[in-house]
Design a protein around this motif. Sequence first.
Motif, PDB file in Angstrom:
ATOM      1  N   ALA A 128      -6.839   4.355 -10.697  1.00 47.15           N
ATOM      2  CA  ALA A 128      -5.506   4.356 -10.104  1.00 47.15           C
ATOM      3  C   ALA A 128      -5.316   3.050  -8.721  1.00 47.15           C
ATOM      4  CB  ALA A 128      -5.233   5.889  -9.629  1.00 47.15           C
ATOM      5  N   LEU A 129      -5.911   2.811  -7.965  1.00 47.87           N
ATOM      6  CA  LEU A 129      -5.378   1.770  -7.457  1.00 47.87           C
ATOM      7  C   LEU A 129      -5.863   0.725  -7.496  1.00 47.87           C
ATOM      8  CD1 LEU A 129      -6.705   3.681  -4.040  1.00 47.87           C
ATOM      9  CD2 LEU A 129      -4.283   2.911  -4.764  1.00 47.87           C
ATOM     10  N   ARG A 130      -6.507   0.487  -8.440  1.00 47.33           N
ATOM     11  CA  ARG A 130      -7.463  -1.105  -9.198  1.00 47.33           C
ATOM     12  C   ARG A 130      -6.424  -1.017 -10.536  1.00 47.33           C
ATOM     13  NH1 ARG A 130     -12.761   1.364  -9.016  1.00 47.33           N
ATOM     14  NH2 ARG A 130     -13.889   0.202  -7.644  1.00 47.33           N
ATOM     15  N   LYS A 131      -5.702  -0.451 -11.233  1.00 48.35           N
ATOM     16  CA  LYS A 131      -5.029  -0.705 -11.953  1.00 48.35           C
ATOM     17  C   LYS A 131      -4.246  -1.040 -11.477  1.00 48.35           C
ATOM     18  CE  LYS A 131      -6.787   3.080 -15.557  1.00 48.35           C
ATOM     19  NZ  LYS A 131      -6.221   4.394 -16.474  1.00 48.35           N
ATOM     20  N   ARG A 132      -3.924  -0.796 -10.735  1.00 49.95           N
ATOM     21  CA  ARG A 132      -2.403  -0.914  -9.799  1.00 49.95           C
ATOM     22  C   ARG A 132      -2.197  -2.830  -9.411  1.00 49.95           C
ATOM     23  NH1 ARG A 132       2.440   2.024  -7.683  1.00 49.95           N
ATOM     24  NH2 ARG A 132       3.477   0.484  -5.785  1.00 49.95           N
ATOM     25  N   GLY A 133      -3.615  -2.881  -9.095  1.00 48.66           N
ATOM     26  CA  GLY A 133      -4.114  -3.917  -7.742  1.00 48.66           C
ATOM     27  C   GLY A 133      -2.852  -4.851  -6.800  1.00 48.66           C
ATOM     28  N   ARG A 134      -2.539  -4.036  -6.083  1.00 48.14           N
ATOM     29  CA  ARG A 134      -1.274  -4.756  -5.197  1.00 48.14           C
ATOM     30  C   ARG A 134      -2.133  -5.689  -4.113  1.00 48.14           C
ATOM     31  NH1 ARG A 134       4.542  -2.068  -6.176  1.00 48.14           N
ATOM     32  NH2 ARG A 134       5.092  -3.104  -8.781  1.00 48.14           N
ATOM     33  N   ALA A 135      -1.908  -6.218  -3.741  1.00 48.63           N
ATOM     34  CA  ALA A 135      -3.172  -5.959  -2.552  1.00 48.63           C
ATOM     35  C   ALA A 135      -3.308  -4.838  -1.384  1.00 48.63           C
ATOM     36  CB  ALA A 135      -1.777  -6.912  -1.128  1.00 48.63           C
ATOM     37  N   GLY A 136      -1.902  -4.247  -0.689  1.00 36.38           N
ATOM     38  CA  GLY A 136      -2.387  -3.215   0.033  1.00 36.38           C
ATOM     39  C   GLY A 136      -2.588  -2.122  -0.706  1.00 36.38           C
ATOM     40  N   ASP A 137      -3.037  -1.603  -2.017  1.00 38.33           N
ATOM     41  CA  ASP A 137      -3.746  -0.818  -3.652  1.00 38.33           C
ATOM     42  C   ASP A 137      -5.627  -1.058  -3.062  1.00 38.33           C
ATOM     43  OD1 ASP A 137      -1.884   0.582  -4.055  1.00 38.33           O
ATOM     44  OD2 ASP A 137      -1.198  -1.394  -5.908  1.00 38.33           O
TER      45      ASP A 137
END
Length: 312
Positions: A128-137
Amino acid sequence: MIIRVDALGLEVTREPSTEALYRERVAMLRRRASEDMGCGVSLFDTIDCLALAHEEFSPATLRQYSAALAMAIDFAEELGELDDKQVLACRERLTHRPAPRKRGAEKRTSAKKRKSMCASELRAVGEALRKRGRAGDMLLLRLLINNVVFGLRPSEYSGAEVGEIYLVVQTAKATNGRALSETRELELEGLPDGQIESLCTLIADLETAAQGNVPALIDSLGARLRRACKSAGIEPFSLYTTRHQAIANLKGSGSAEEVAAFAGQGSIHTARKSYAPRSAAWSIKKTVRASPDMVELVRARQASRMALQPKL
């Protein structure tokens, strides 16, 4: 100002003003919005992020946050930082409050947080974090992956030093003799180069992202993790859950003294009772362990305690 009278006479204390408290709340909300969007944010962006934070805050907290943001809008208008159109947009967006936390929702206390998780759950959150891909993620993902190995309190990555043999950690909660020592050493031998490189990157990235305020960053990453868990459709776990899981993994193969030294605890009993049980351990070949000196320090502490116990 509050005046209290006690046995020693009059004691005068000054409470922070409402304006100062509101400024702190606005600064916190701005940091949260900035982390969520992966860039600098405007006042409108901050208000918008709060409006989307459904079921995260109590009604009372939402009232406080809304009042603080309303004050920020007024100040920005007075200083000429916002034009009439921007002021109107901010005030209109502030009327859209998020759904509050339900009255019967489980309280977020350390006792209620999960003490273990499945490897599949970590993979789901990671995806889920990789899909979102923002710096904080990406920062959060790197923290999760490393901490199921090293088992630190999240704030302990600040100031940690990676040497040739050991990871040297400044132990948190070291006051009043609670911790084993002010620092502890975790062995790096046998870990793949990629793991150590990832650890070094994590320490550097956390320092950069914190900008001198590590607690605020950890709080922001914790909130981001809860949202990622909900997105992945799994029961939310906390950053601290990864520490519990790392300790549980070591319980599967290490002695009681090794577990206490790894956790930075001066008491075998605390290490045994306060963290996830051995039954929650993952089946893995390699776990990080404390240095032999740290283990010996636990043994010495235990021997000292036994010597002080009254003989029956």
